[in-house]
Structure formats: C-alpha cells, structure tokens
Write a protein that holds these residues in place. Structure first.
Motif, PDB file in Angstrom:
ATOM      1  N   UNK A  29       0.847  -1.178   0.000  1.00 14.78           N
ATOM      2  CA  UNK A  29       0.000   0.000   0.000  1.00 14.78           C
ATOM      3  C   UNK A  29       0.887   1.235   0.000  1.00 14.78           C
ATOM      4  N   UNK A  30       0.353   2.367  -0.439  1.00 17.58           N
ATOM      5  CA  UNK A  30       1.109   3.615  -0.370  1.00 17.58           C
ATOM      6  C   UNK A  30       1.446   3.892   1.083  1.00 17.58           C
ATOM      7  N   UNK A  31       2.664   4.304   1.327  1.00 15.47           N
ATOM      8  CA  UNK A  31       3.085   4.598   2.692  1.00 15.47           C
ATOM      9  C   UNK A  31       3.544   3.383   3.472  1.00 15.47           C
ATOM     10  N   UNK A  32       3.708   2.257   2.802  1.00 21.16           N
ATOM     11  CA  UNK A  32       4.112   1.031   3.486  1.00 21.16           C
ATOM     12  C   UNK A  32       5.538   0.650   3.102  1.00 21.16           C
ATOM     13  N   UNK A  33       6.279   0.163   4.065  1.00 23.82           N
ATOM     14  CA  UNK A  33       7.621  -0.365   3.841  1.00 23.82           C
ATOM     15  C   UNK A  33       7.606  -1.841   4.191  1.00 23.82           C
TER      16      UNK A  33
END
Length: 95
Positions: A29-33
C-alpha cells in the motif's frame, strides 16, 4: 543453466498455485515499507511522508525491473535480478 531453469519453473508453478490466496497479502500500500529478513521473515511498517523523505529515500533507489526472491534449502534468503531463461523469455515475463 538447466538447473536454474528447472528451479525457476518449480518456483513459478508453486507461486501460481498459491498466488490468488497470497496476492492480497503481498500487495504493498502507499506509505508502506516491507522488510524481508535473511531468514525469510517479512515485516511491514507504515510510515509518514516526513519519515520517508527524511530517512528512507536517502538510501533508496528505484527498481529497474523484476527481482526474484528465493528461500534456499539451507534456510537462507536469496535474491536475483530477472534473467533470461533457456526458452529465451525473461523469468518474470512468464508470470
């Protein structure tokens, strides 16, 4: 080279068999590492834009293409960039 082709084919078949069940879990997801450890453990962390821009992006580089991850029989995680197989196609192009 033949051994790698057989190994990649086996990995590909195993991946295809489990892909539908795992697909939702694997998508980032966007913002996930996502951090993959040498023993195969996977950690996921959500981060803020500030954290991403100040810390992580200084050491990050965009991916040029497909990266293949494999867990060896020795319990170690291995990775390689996409490679041309004996049939002339790239390994990642077959999926």
């Amino acid at each position: 080279m033949r051994r790698w082709s057989i190994l990649l084919a086996a990995v590909g078949l195993a991946t295809l068999a489990t892909a539908p069940a795992v697909a939702a879990e694997m998508m980032m997801k966007k913002g996930e590492t996502v951090m993959m450890m040498p023993n195969g453990r996977i950690d996921r962390v959500m981060h803020t834009d500030k954290m991403m821009s100040e810390t992580m992006m200084k050491n990050a580089k965009p991916m040029d293409g497909c990266v293949v991850m494999m867990m060896g029989a020795d319990g170690k995680m291995y990775m390689m960039n996409d490679m041309k197989m004996s049939n002339g196609k790239m390994a990642c192009a077959t999926h």
